[in-house]
Design a protein around this motif. Structure first.
Motif, mmCIF file in Angstrom:
data_model
loop_
_atom_site.group_PDB
_atom_site.id
_atom_site.type_symbol
_atom_site.label_atom_id
_atom_site.label_comp_id
_atom_site.label_asym_id
_atom_site.label_seq_id
_atom_site.Cartn_x
_atom_site.Cartn_y
_atom_site.Cartn_z
ATOM 1 N N ILE A 5 0.869 -1.189 0.000
ATOM 2 C CA ILE A 5 0.000 0.000 0.000
ATOM 3 C C ILE A 5 0.898 1.229 0.000
ATOM 4 O O ILE A 5 1.774 1.361 0.868
ATOM 5 N N ILE A 6 0.678 2.098 -0.976
ATOM 6 C CA ILE A 6 1.460 3.341 -1.058
ATOM 7 C C ILE A 6 0.510 4.523 -0.860
ATOM 8 O O ILE A 6 -0.477 4.654 -1.592
ATOM 9 N N ASN A 7 0.819 5.354 0.095
ATOM 10 C CA ASN A 7 0.080 6.598 0.300
ATOM 11 C C ASN A 7 0.955 7.794 -0.041
ATOM 12 O O ASN A 7 2.133 7.841 0.343
ATOM 13 N N GLY A 8 0.373 8.748 -0.737
ATOM 14 C CA GLY A 8 1.100 9.944 -1.149
ATOM 15 C C GLY A 8 0.931 11.106 -0.180
ATOM 16 O O GLY A 8 0.629 10.911 1.004
ATOM 17 N N ALA A 74 -2.993 14.260 -3.919
ATOM 18 C CA ALA A 74 -3.140 15.292 -4.952
ATOM 19 C C ALA A 74 -2.311 15.003 -6.199
ATOM 20 O O ALA A 74 -2.639 15.502 -7.292
ATOM 21 N N TYR A 75 -1.253 14.176 -6.079
ATOM 22 C CA TYR A 75 -0.472 13.825 -7.281
ATOM 23 C C TYR A 75 -1.312 13.048 -8.296
ATOM 24 O O TYR A 75 -0.976 12.998 -9.473
ATOM 25 N N THR A 76 -2.391 12.442 -7.828
ATOM 26 C CA THR A 76 -3.321 11.772 -8.744
ATOM 27 C C THR A 76 -3.708 12.698 -9.891
ATOM 28 O O THR A 76 -3.800 12.273 -11.043
ATOM 29 N N ALA A 81 4.364 11.750 -14.250
ATOM 30 C CA ALA A 81 5.537 10.938 -13.884
ATOM 31 C C ALA A 81 5.129 9.690 -13.089
ATOM 32 O O ALA A 81 5.680 8.606 -13.318
ATOM 33 N N ILE A 82 4.176 9.826 -12.193
ATOM 34 C CA ILE A 82 3.708 8.636 -11.449
ATOM 35 C C ILE A 82 2.949 7.717 -12.408
ATOM 36 O O ILE A 82 3.100 6.491 -12.360
ATOM 37 N N SER A 111 -7.841 12.208 -13.295
ATOM 38 C CA SER A 111 -6.755 11.403 -12.731
ATOM 39 C C SER A 111 -5.814 10.999 -13.845
ATOM 40 O O SER A 111 -6.240 10.445 -14.855
ATOM 41 N N PHE A 112 -4.517 11.263 -13.632
ATOM 42 C CA PHE A 112 -3.508 10.795 -14.584
ATOM 43 C C PHE A 112 -3.290 9.284 -14.437
ATOM 44 O O PHE A 112 -2.737 8.654 -15.323
#
Ligand code: DQA
Length: 139
Positions: A5-8, A74-76, A81-82, A111-112
């Motif tokens: 699980i990765i959280n930003g 928010a990087y979503t 790049a992600i 969403s990217f």
């Protein structure tokens, strides 16, 4: 299964950040419950506020772990790049959001990541993560 699980960004503040939207439970407490529920699996949790760190984690785990659940915060809505990192790796990735981003401001509707993820789960509070684990285990 080995699941990561990765959280930003800002998700380290769960439990005290905008509790009317994100709830009052810390992710650490919730994660302990997940570990208990999915005893047969190996669950690992990683959080970073930095885009590069999130990408490095996808690179280092994305060729060996059985599945990744990512809430990129928010990087979503900003990070090509992600998205490219998710495209590059082999592990299936599920995009998760605690809130229903489509019910919120318009800038959260884009969403990217969605187009390069296996699926998207949003709007079920912290339970979104459990639903994503179930989905990975069934696939
Ligand atoms: C979020 C939704 C994003 O728009 C926001 O920037 C977050 C959390 C969610 O889990 O609902 O940080 O990803």
């Amino acid at each position: 299964m080995n699941l990561l699980i990765i959280n930003g960004p800002n998700l380290n503040l769960l439990g005290k950040r905008e509790t009317s939207i994100y709830g009052s439970e810390s992710f650490e407490d919730y994660f302990n419950k997940l570990v208990e529920e999915f005893k047969a699996d190996n669950l690992v949790y990683y959080q970073s506020n930095s885009e590069g760190d999130l990408i490095d984690k996808l690179h280092s785990e994305g060729y060996k772990t059985d599945g990744i659940i990512i809430n990129a915060g928010a990087y979503t809505h900003t990070s090509l790049a992600i998205a490219d990192a998710i495209s590059a790796i082999e592990s299936p990735v599920i995009e998760v959001h605690i809130s229903n981003v489509h019910k919120r401001e318009e800038f959260r509707h884009k969403s990217f990541l969605s187009a390069v993820c296996k699926g998207v789960i949003a709007g079920f509070g912290l339970d979104s993560y459990r639903l994503a684990i179930e989905a990975l285990k069934r696939s």
